[in-house]
Design a protein around this motif. Sequence first.
Motif, short mmCIF file in Angstrom:
data_model
loop_
_atom_site.label_atom_id
_atom_site.label_comp_id
_atom_site.label_asym_id
_atom_site.label_seq_id
_atom_site.Cartn_x
_atom_site.Cartn_y
_atom_site.Cartn_z
N UNK A 24 17.46 71.29 37.61
CA UNK A 24 18.87 71.62 37.83
C UNK A 24 19.38 72.42 36.65
N UNK A 25 20.15 73.46 36.94
CA UNK A 25 20.80 74.24 35.89
C UNK A 25 22.31 74.14 36.07
N UNK A 26 23.00 74.14 34.95
CA UNK A 26 24.46 74.04 34.99
C UNK A 26 25.06 75.39 35.35
N UNK A 27 25.95 75.39 36.33
CA UNK A 27 26.66 76.59 36.76
C UNK A 27 28.10 76.50 36.25
N UNK A 28 28.43 77.32 35.27
CA UNK A 28 29.77 77.25 34.67
C UNK A 28 30.88 77.54 35.67
N UNK A 29 30.64 78.45 36.61
CA UNK A 29 31.68 78.82 37.57
C UNK A 29 32.09 77.64 38.44
N UNK A 30 31.13 76.86 38.89
CA UNK A 30 31.44 75.73 39.77
C UNK A 30 31.59 74.42 38.99
N UNK A 31 31.07 74.37 37.77
CA UNK A 31 31.10 73.13 36.99
C UNK A 31 30.10 72.11 37.49
N UNK A 32 29.06 72.56 38.19
CA UNK A 32 28.08 71.66 38.79
C UNK A 32 26.68 71.91 38.27
N UNK A 33 25.86 70.87 38.29
CA UNK A 33 24.43 70.99 38.07
C UNK A 33 23.80 71.28 39.42
N UNK A 34 23.17 72.43 39.54
CA UNK A 34 22.67 72.91 40.83
C UNK A 34 21.14 72.92 40.82
N UNK A 35 20.51 72.31 41.84
CA UNK A 35 19.04 72.39 41.92
C UNK A 35 18.61 73.84 42.15
N UNK A 36 17.77 74.34 41.26
CA UNK A 36 17.27 75.71 41.41
C UNK A 36 15.82 75.72 41.89
N UNK A 37 15.13 74.59 41.74
CA UNK A 37 13.81 74.43 42.35
C UNK A 37 13.53 72.94 42.46
N UNK A 38 12.74 72.61 43.48
CA UNK A 38 12.39 71.22 43.72
C UNK A 38 11.09 71.16 44.49
N UNK A 39 10.40 70.05 44.31
CA UNK A 39 9.17 69.77 45.05
C UNK A 39 9.24 68.32 45.49
N UNK A 40 8.87 68.05 46.73
CA UNK A 40 8.81 66.67 47.21
C UNK A 40 10.00 66.24 48.03
N UNK A 41 10.94 67.14 48.28
CA UNK A 41 12.12 66.85 49.08
C UNK A 41 12.27 67.90 50.17
N UNK A 42 13.10 67.59 51.17
CA UNK A 42 13.45 68.59 52.17
C UNK A 42 14.34 69.65 51.52
N UNK A 43 14.44 70.81 52.16
CA UNK A 43 15.26 71.89 51.60
C UNK A 43 16.72 71.51 51.45
N UNK A 44 17.20 70.53 52.23
CA UNK A 44 18.60 70.14 52.09
C UNK A 44 18.90 69.49 50.73
N UNK A 45 17.85 69.17 49.98
CA UNK A 45 18.06 68.61 48.64
C UNK A 45 18.76 69.62 47.73
N UNK A 46 18.63 70.90 48.05
CA UNK A 46 19.33 71.93 47.26
C UNK A 46 20.85 71.76 47.35
N UNK A 47 21.33 71.03 48.34
CA UNK A 47 22.77 70.77 48.47
C UNK A 47 23.24 69.59 47.62
#
Length: 181
Positions: A70-93
């Motif tokens: 997860x990387x911090x996005x200053x514009x949204x103030x959120x930690x956003x998943x930028x890559x993942x393994x072992x989860x469905x694609x909806x984990x990016x949400x």
Amino acid sequence: RIPGAHAEIALAHLQEIVLGTVIRFQNRAVQAMNAINRNVLDSLDPNEINMNAIEQTLSVIAASDAGVLRLYDEASGLLIPVSQVGFDDDYYNYRTTPQESISGSVFSTGTPVLLNSPEDIRDAHANLRAPNVRFLSEQRLSHSLICVPIRTDTTTLGTLTVMSFREGSAYGEFSVSLLGA
């Protein structure tokens, strides 16, 4: 128990053998992490860098079934998943604030977290916003988890988390320090 007059010498030799084995294992782990860093640095595509970081980390941290960067996005103030393994694609949400979830806590404090029971992991998720409570209730819960901050010299950029879904799995402090490296 080693009988005889040479017990101390035999014990010292045995300790040398065990210590040498541990050092060789740690050296192989550090070499593997250096290989990961080389692979990441050789890649110019940020998406490929992010995916390599997760895939290679899972290959080094034993018994890991899933991971997320997860990387911090200053514009949204959120930690956003930028890559993942072992989860469905909806984990990016599954995006968290720096005040919620395990990743948010690690991001805010800069302190790695090691949890080795589903109960501890569930308790660490107690401060979630409503959308994340719903999302996590639909996900399988891991049995062990490590989350470390991703830092430069002056800034925390995000978090890196690895998990094991295997019953009875447990990580140790060496895995935490290796992941931090």
